[in-house]
Scaffold this motif. Structure first.
Motif: not given
Length: 246
Positions: A147, A94, A229, A231, A149, A227
Motif C-alpha cells: 500500500v 484499506v 491510495v 494498492l 498512500l 488521500l
C-alpha cells in the motif's frame, strides 16, 4: 500440458479461514449472535500465525459477516448482509486496516515532492509537498500486498502518517481522531498489470508476474481529494469478491 496440483491452486491461509468460518455460519455451527472462537483458539485450530487470523476476522468484519468488540471477541451478525457492496471494495478496506494488527511494516514514510501524477490526483500544484507512506502487509508465509498512500502536507500535519511506526487504528479512524476529518467517498480504478521493479522486490514476485493494481482517490465532504491510495495485490494471492442488488 502441465498438470497443476490442487495445492498450487489453494487460496492463501487467511482466505481459507474466511471460507471455513462463513461455511460454519451458513450450516448453523456459528448461529447469529454467537461468539466465534477466540484468536488464540483459531490460531491453534488452523495452525497459522495470529496476524493471519486477525486478517481473516477483519475481512469478515469488512464484509459485514461479524462484529468485533474490543475485549469481548467476534460475534456473528444477526442478519449477515449480502447487498453492502461498499464493504468489499479494496479502496475502502484499506482505510480500515490496522497496520499493527495485520503484520504491516512501514517501508518508508515522510514528506516528498509531488510528481505530476500524484499532484493531479490530489489536485495540488506539481512540486507541492505531500506525505507519502508505504506499508507492506504479510500473511503467515509471504508479502501479501503493498500500500502506498499520498496525502497533502497540510492535511497530514498533526497526524502520524509521516512516522514509520505502524498505526494502531485504521487510517480513516486516525484522521477523524487527529484532524476531525471525515472521508466521504472513494473513486476507485482497477487494472491488471505487471509490477514495477520496486513492487516486485517488495512483494517478492517475478517482474513477469501479474498483479492487480487498485488506485483509489478519497474525498472529504467538500469534494476535495485528501488521500490517494495505490494498492498492489499479487495476482496469485488475491481475488475480488463483490455482492450487490439488481
Amino acid at each position: 500440458m502441465v498438470v497443476m496440483s490442487s495445492e498450487e491452486y489453494a487460496p492463501p491461509k487467511y482466505a481459507q479461514i474466511v471460507q471455513t468460518i462463513r461455511r460454519k455460519i451458513a450450516d448453523g455451527t456459528y448461529p447469529p449472535g454467537s461468539l466465534l472462537p477466540s484468536e488464540t483458539q483459531l490460531v491453534r485450530e488452523f495452525g497459522v500465525s495470529r496476524p493471519t487470523v486477525v486478517r481473516a476476522l477483519q475481512v469478515l468484519q469488512l464484509r459485514g459477516v461479524i462484529e468485533r468488540e474490543h475485549g469481548k471477541g467476534s460475534f456473528v451478525k444477526a442478519a449477515p448482509p449480502v447487498t453492502q457492496e461498499a464493504n468489499t471494495r479494496p479502496g475502502r478496506a484499506v482505510l480500515d486496516r490496522v497496520e499493527s494488527d495485520e503484520n504491516g511494516s512501514v517501508i518508508d514514510a515522510g514528506t516528498v515532492i509531488a510528481d505530476a501524477s500524484a499532484a493531479k490526483l490530489l489536485d495540488v500544484p506539481e512540486g507541492s509537498p505531500v506525505v507519502r507512506r508505504r506499508i507492506l502487509f504479510h500473511d503467515a508465509e509471504r508479502p501479501a500486498d503493498l500500500v502506498t498512500l499520498w496525502c497533502p502536507a497540510n492535511v497530514a500535519e498533526g497526524t502520524q502518517l509521516a512516522l514509520t511506526e505502524p498505526l494502531a487504528v485504521g487510517i480513516r479512524q486516525h484522521l477523524q481522531a487527529a484532524k476531525g476529518l471525515k472521508l466521504q467517498h472513494v473513486v476507485e480504478r482497477l487494472s491488471a498489470r505487471h509490477p514495477s521493479a520496486d513492487e516486485a522486490r517488495a512483494l517478492e514476485v517475478p517482474k513477469s508476474s501479474a498483479v492487480l493494481g487498485v488506485l483509489a482517490s478519497i474525498f472529504n465532504g467538500g469534494g476535495r481529494p485528501v488521500l490517494v491510495v495505490d494498492l498492489v495485490l499479487p495476482g496469485d494471492l488475491h481475488e475480488l469478491e463483490d455482492a450487490y442488488s439488481l
